[in-house]
Write an enzyme that holds these catalytic residues in place. Structure first.
Site, PDB file in Angstrom:
ATOM      1  N   CYS A  77      42.614   3.351 102.594  1.00 18.85           N
ATOM      2  CA  CYS A  77      42.599   4.707 102.036  1.00 18.85           C
ATOM      3  C   CYS A  77      41.338   4.918 101.206  1.00 18.85           C
ATOM      4  O   CYS A  77      40.949   4.068 100.404  1.00 18.85           O
ATOM      5  CB  CYS A  77      43.838   4.931 101.180  1.00 18.85           C
TER       6      CYS A  77
ATOM      7  N   CYS B 204      43.274   5.513  93.711  1.00 13.56           N
ATOM      8  CA  CYS B 204      44.446   5.466  92.824  1.00 13.56           C
ATOM      9  C   CYS B 204      44.641   4.041  92.297  1.00 13.56           C
ATOM     10  O   CYS B 204      44.746   3.087  93.075  1.00 13.56           O
ATOM     11  CB  CYS B 204      45.689   5.934  93.565  1.00 13.56           C
TER      12      CYS B 204
ATOM     13  N   CYS C  74      47.534   1.617  93.597  1.00 15.00           N
ATOM     14  CA  CYS C  74      47.857   1.555  95.024  1.00 15.00           C
ATOM     15  C   CYS C  74      47.277   0.335  95.734  1.00 15.00           C
ATOM     16  O   CYS C  74      46.070   0.090  95.708  1.00 15.00           O
ATOM     17  CB  CYS C  74      47.387   2.827  95.712  1.00 15.00           C
TER      18      CYS C  74
ATOM     19  N   CYS D   1      61.417  10.046 105.690  1.00 15.56           N
ATOM     20  CA  CYS D   1      60.057  10.490 105.389  1.00 15.56           C
ATOM     21  C   CYS D   1      59.023   9.646 106.124  1.00 15.56           C
ATOM     22  O   CYS D   1      59.052   8.408 106.056  1.00 15.56           O
ATOM     23  CB  CYS D   1      59.822  10.402 103.881  1.00 15.56           C
TER      24      CYS D   1
ATOM     25  N   CYS E  64      61.092  14.570 106.356  1.00 12.61           N
ATOM     26  CA  CYS E  64      60.146  14.745 105.264  1.00 12.61           C
ATOM     27  C   CYS E  64      58.837  14.075 105.658  1.00 12.61           C
ATOM     28  O   CYS E  64      58.804  13.274 106.594  1.00 12.61           O
ATOM     29  CB  CYS E  64      60.673  14.117 103.976  1.00 12.61           C
TER      30      CYS E  64
ATOM     31  N   CYS F 233      58.659  18.188  97.235  1.00 11.29           N
ATOM     32  CA  CYS F 233      59.087  16.972  96.546  1.00 11.29           C
ATOM     33  C   CYS F 233      57.874  16.409  95.828  1.00 11.29           C
ATOM     34  O   CYS F 233      56.837  16.164  96.459  1.00 11.29           O
ATOM     35  CB  CYS F 233      59.630  15.980  97.568  1.00 11.29           C
TER      36      CYS F 233
ATOM     37  N   ARG G  31      65.368  11.681  91.963  1.00  9.23           N
ATOM     38  CA  ARG G  31      65.522  10.588  92.925  1.00  9.23           C
ATOM     39  C   ARG G  31      64.771   9.348  92.437  1.00  9.23           C
ATOM     40  O   ARG G  31      63.559   9.375  92.253  1.00  9.23           O
ATOM     41  CB  ARG G  31      64.953  11.043  94.275  1.00  9.23           C
TER      42      ARG G  31
END
Length: 320
Positions: free
Chosen positions: A63, A67, A70, A107, A139, A199, A269
């Protein structure tokens, strides 16, 4: 203060920022009272049903975003798996397995800034159709998408788009520098404008304060998200956050309770890191206000046993 806030919320009112900040400083004997208040609010606005979801890591690693938490960022040397988008049939197989373990939502998750090829977009749309055909609510977590890409996936049957804001606006630059807090909000705005459910939540335990968590909850209330995933940092070797001290179980429950009181009608959640962060207090997530969780494995780490999770729900007198 806790009793007054409870009566206000049960009466249809909203917690204001000053009240929430005061509740964020609760400690000692006040914490069980705060959890009980959050539980009352959960029962009133969400009932005793637990919403269960599951995910598939459909494209992993490499990626471009930085972040700090991550494992899949190309900026960090973590040894995480790197592979392109998996075949549609494998996504459908993962969805079928999740359904067998009680999931109602499924998802599709991909690493990367967004979807960068038309073929990947078509395959994800086809997989979404397959998830819906299984009777699951589809999702997706696909990064920074355009409004046109989101419309394509909506037309394929996508119900909900997940895009975390991660933390408060003020703390966000400590978490990521390759995109902004406002970019996250923009994508969520696109999704909502297209009629998609939204979400968004974040990760707790990244060095932020309890006030940052309150600010994050208010930011989510301002954009009226439908579901808030609460994750707990699982420090990954090779990331900038590898040495952060884990959040304590009581601190985790305190944060869940604050989210419930600030967002009384919203799904709360509990997702990644719940077993590690909460330890033996894990079953108390529902009595602190949560009404949903993620079952099975996470993106790059192993989750709890789904059968044990389902038994826990039954033992607590709750239903899926």
């Amino acid at each position: 203060m806790i009793t007054e806030v409870l009566e206000k919320v049960l009466g249809g009112g909203s917690v204001d920022y000053g009240e929430a900040e005061s509740l964020s400083r609760a400690s000692g004997a006040d914490l069980p009272e705060l959890f009980a208040a959050a539980n009352r609010v959960r029962e009133r606005f969400r009932g005793n049903r637990v919403d269960v979801c599951s995910i598939v890591n459909a494209k992993s690693g490499a990626c471009s975003e930085d972040c700090s938490f991550c494992a899949q960022s190309a900026h960090h040397a973590t040894g995480a798996s790197v592979y392109p988008l998996i075949p549609v049939e494998r996504m459908k197989e993962a969805a079928a397995g999740a359904k067998g373990h009680g999931a109602k939502r499924f998802c599709i998750v991909t690493s990367g800034r967004g979807i960068d090829s038309e073929s990947d977009l078509r395959n994800i749309a086809q997989a979404i159709e397959g998830v819906r055909s299984l009777g699951l609510s589809p999702c997706a977590t696909l990064g920074t998408l355009t409004k046109e890409q989101l419309a394509c996936l909506r037309d394929a049957g996508l119900h909900r788009y997940h895009h975390n804001i991660e933390t408060s606006r003020e703390y966000f630059p400590r978490v990521c520098t390759t995109h902004t807090f406002d970019e996250r909000l923009e994508v969520l705005g696109f999704a909502r404008s297209l009629g998609l459910s939204t979400c968004s939540g974040g990760i707790l335990g990244m060095g932020e304060t309890m006030v940052d968590r309150v600010r994050m909850a208010f930011a989510l209330r301002d954009i009226n998200v439908d579901s808030v995933p609460v994750n707990f940092l699982m420090p990954i070797m090779g990331t900038p956050f590898e040495d952060l001290q884990a959040i304590t179980p009581l601190e985790a429950l305190h944060a869940i309770a604050l989210f419930r009181l600030i967002l009384p009608g919203t799904e709360i959640r509990v997702c990644a890191g719940r077993g590690t962060a909460l330890g033996r207090l894990h079953p108390l997530i529902f009595f602190a206000g949560a009404d949903g969780f993620m079952i099975g494995n996470y993106l790059t780490t192993t989750g709890l046993d789904p059968d044990d999770d389902l038994k826990m729900i039954a033992d607590l007198g709750l239903t899926v």
